[in-house]
Design a protein around this motif. Structure first.
Motif, PDB file in Angstrom:
ATOM      1  N   GLU A 141     131.463  50.723  66.773  1.00 32.89           N
ATOM      2  CA  GLU A 141     130.021  50.918  66.954  1.00 32.89           C
ATOM      3  C   GLU A 141     129.718  51.500  68.326  1.00 32.89           C
ATOM      4  N   ILE A 142     130.405  51.014  69.346  1.00 30.13           N
ATOM      5  CA  ILE A 142     130.161  51.484  70.707  1.00 30.13           C
ATOM      6  C   ILE A 142     130.615  52.928  70.863  1.00 30.13           C
ATOM      7  N   GLN A 162     121.064  53.728  69.273  1.00 33.13           N
ATOM      8  CA  GLN A 162     121.595  55.086  69.153  1.00 33.13           C
ATOM      9  C   GLN A 162     120.525  56.120  69.451  1.00 33.13           C
ATOM     10  N   HIS A 217     129.691  47.455  77.349  1.00 31.08           N
ATOM     11  CA  HIS A 217     129.041  46.696  76.272  1.00 31.08           C
ATOM     12  C   HIS A 217     129.919  45.511  75.893  1.00 31.08           C
ATOM     13  N   THR A 269     131.675  42.634  73.551  1.00 33.25           N
ATOM     14  CA  THR A 269     132.254  42.715  72.212  1.00 33.25           C
ATOM     15  C   THR A 269     132.895  41.377  71.865  1.00 33.25           C
ATOM     16  N   ASN A 274     123.285  46.202  74.791  1.00 32.19           N
ATOM     17  CA  ASN A 274     123.419  44.936  74.084  1.00 32.19           C
ATOM     18  C   ASN A 274     122.102  44.172  73.993  1.00 32.19           C
ATOM     19  N   ARG A 331     128.848  44.221  69.958  1.00 34.53           N
ATOM     20  CA  ARG A 331     129.156  45.284  69.004  1.00 34.53           C
ATOM     21  C   ARG A 331     130.658  45.544  69.016  1.00 34.53           C
ATOM     22  N   SER A 332     131.118  46.118  67.933  1.00 28.76           N
ATOM     23  CA  SER A 332     132.532  46.449  67.807  1.00 28.76           C
ATOM     24  C   SER A 332     132.841  47.720  68.595  1.00 28.76           C
ATOM     25  N   THR A 356     120.957  48.541  66.156  1.00 25.90           N
ATOM     26  CA  THR A 356     121.937  49.563  66.545  1.00 25.90           C
ATOM     27  C   THR A 356     121.390  50.969  66.365  1.00 25.90           C
ATOM     28  N   THR A 412     123.246  41.015  71.776  1.00 21.39           N
ATOM     29  CA  THR A 412     124.143  41.181  70.642  1.00 21.39           C
ATOM     30  C   THR A 412     125.449  41.812  71.112  1.00 21.39           C
TER      31      THR A 412
END
Length: 268
Positions: free
Chosen positions: A221-222, A169, A189, A191, A160, A217-218, A165, A215
């Motif tokens: 995304e995770i 990755q 992470h 959310t 995060n 993330r959904s 993103t 940040t």
């Protein structure tokens, strides 16, 4: 151990120290408590998130060192030492476990001696490196870990802080490319899902008043961070619901969710 400038900015709240405050620790300053308490006012469950994330660490390390037979752990984004650090949990199960901690925070470096204790037959190390530089992490970790044997890569509440993103990755992919089949990826992470919608305002306040920026993330995304890996049951869930311990009466009541996703996946 790597050496860095250990100058600590006590005028700006910092994640490691604020997290320490939320966990009830004493390794923090007035600015950390002020920012942490303001965020708690905006998002009252943040303390529960911090405690749940820490409890998840204990459960997953016990599983990996026990049932999964993992003997090597790479804990990236260590944070300030507290009770039941990774090496303590792992070496309680398997005294020959090797653990490498990674952080680039001078606050953590000043406490690193507490992370370098080890059970006889095991080993621990602390390296100064940034999560944005996985090659440097792998190079330094190889002093203590045999990267030809399975490694559990722990990324708890750290991606995060990698705001892009695609770069996050690439970091995960490079770390996994450096370890063999049978290695594990462990993620938590934050959310805005799982009831965490109120965290948006708290994150905005954090990014305006503390460091480093963060940040959310959904879940989708995770989950992509573990693409191509074998996701261990129960899959991507709130960290409270990843193989929770029985309650004191021995029941397996499903605990309340917190807005912190967790997953554990095995490299085939």
């Amino acid at each position: 151990m790597s050496r860095i400038n250990t100058g600590i900015n006590t005028g700006v709240a910092h994640n490691a120290r604020v997290w320490n405050h939320w966990l009830g620790g004493k390794d923090n300053y007035a600015v950390d408590r002020e920012v942490g308490d303001h965020i708690t006012g905006l998002y009252p469950s943040i303390g529960e998130v911090a405690r749940a994330d820490r409890a998840f660490l204990g459960r997953v390390v016990r599983h990996l060192a026990g049932e999964a037979g993992v003997r090597q752990f790479l804990d990236i984004g260590t944070g300030l030492p507290t009770a039941d650090n990774t090496h303590e949990v792992a070496q309680r199960v398997a005294p020959d476990s090797h653990v490498v901690y990674v952080d680039n925070d001078p606050n953590v470096l000043t406490h690193a001696r507490a992370l370098l204790t080890s059970a006889p037959g095991g080993a621990t190390d602390y390296i100064d490196a940034d999560a944005h530089d996985p090659d440097a992490i792998l190079h330094a970790a190889a002093r203590t870990l045999d990267l030809g044997r399975p490694v559990a890569i722990l990324l708890l509440g750290i991606l995060n802080f990698v705001l892009d993103t695609e770069r996050a990755q690439r970091t995960v992919d490079r770390l996994l490319a450096g370890v063999p089949s049978g290695s594990h990826l462990v993620l938590t992470h934050p959310t805005l899902e799982l009831g965490g919608e109120g965290n948006a305002e708290a994150m905005r306040f954090w990014n305006e008043n503390a460091t480093p920026p963060i940040t959310a993330r959904s879940g989708a995304e995770i989950a992509r961070f573990a693409a191509g890996l074998e996701l261990l049951p129960p899959g991507l869930v709130s960290c409270t619901r990843w193989r929770p311990d029985p309650t004191p009466d021995g029941s397996l009541t499903e605990p309340p969710q917190v807005a912190q996703y967790a997953l554990v996946a095995r490299k085939p």
